[in-house]
Design a protein around this motif. Structure first.
Motif, mmCIF file in Angstrom:
data_model
loop_
_atom_site.group_PDB
_atom_site.id
_atom_site.type_symbol
_atom_site.label_atom_id
_atom_site.label_comp_id
_atom_site.label_asym_id
_atom_site.label_seq_id
_atom_site.Cartn_x
_atom_site.Cartn_y
_atom_site.Cartn_z
ATOM 1 N N ARG A 226 0.849 -1.191 0.000
ATOM 2 C CA ARG A 226 0.000 0.000 0.000
ATOM 3 C C ARG A 226 0.880 1.236 0.000
ATOM 4 O O ARG A 226 1.872 1.298 0.714
ATOM 5 C CB ARG A 226 -0.892 0.003 1.223
ATOM 6 C CG ARG A 226 -1.885 -1.146 1.196
ATOM 7 C CD ARG A 226 -2.771 -1.078 2.366
ATOM 8 N NE ARG A 226 -3.654 0.064 2.165
ATOM 9 C CZ ARG A 226 -4.787 0.249 2.808
ATOM 10 N NH1 ARG A 226 -5.174 -0.625 3.683
ATOM 11 N NH2 ARG A 226 -5.535 1.296 2.578
ATOM 12 N N GLU B 234 1.247 4.691 1.272
ATOM 13 C CA GLU B 234 0.721 5.567 2.314
ATOM 14 C C GLU B 234 1.111 7.009 2.001
ATOM 15 O O GLU B 234 2.235 7.279 1.589
ATOM 16 C CB GLU B 234 1.300 5.171 3.676
ATOM 17 C CG GLU B 234 0.880 3.797 4.138
ATOM 18 C CD GLU B 234 -0.606 3.693 4.430
ATOM 19 O OE1 GLU B 234 -1.216 4.700 4.838
ATOM 20 O OE2 GLU B 234 -1.163 2.599 4.236
ATOM 21 N N VAL C 3 -6.429 4.672 -0.768
ATOM 22 C CA VAL C 3 -4.978 4.567 -0.846
ATOM 23 C C VAL C 3 -4.650 3.802 -2.104
ATOM 24 O O VAL C 3 -5.199 2.740 -2.369
ATOM 25 C CB VAL C 3 -4.395 3.844 0.389
ATOM 26 C CG1 VAL C 3 -2.898 3.698 0.267
ATOM 27 C CG2 VAL C 3 -4.758 4.601 1.659
#
Length: 63
Positions: free
Chosen positions: A3, A5, A59
């Protein structure tokens, strides 16, 4: 999938010898002409204004 961020630390822009230097978090470093820096600044402000009104739980995923 990892992911991506969002960064919470702002970059720092300086001018040296007619070039704009952007030092960002995570070792990001960019040298730009004044024109490119100006356009980048306008684009960042416009995107930030749009992001303020979007859901904050989105995200992007990286591969």
């Amino acid at each position: 999938m990892a992911r991506l961020e969002p960064e919470t630390v702002a970059g720092k822009a300086t001018a040296e010898s007619g070039v704009v230097l952007l030092d960002g978090p995570g070792g990001v470093a960019v040298a730009m002409t004044p024109e490119a820096a100006r356009e980048t600044g306008h684009s960042l402000i416009a995107a930030a204004d749009q992001a303020d009104f979007q859901p904050h739980d989105i995200v992007q995923e990286t591969t």
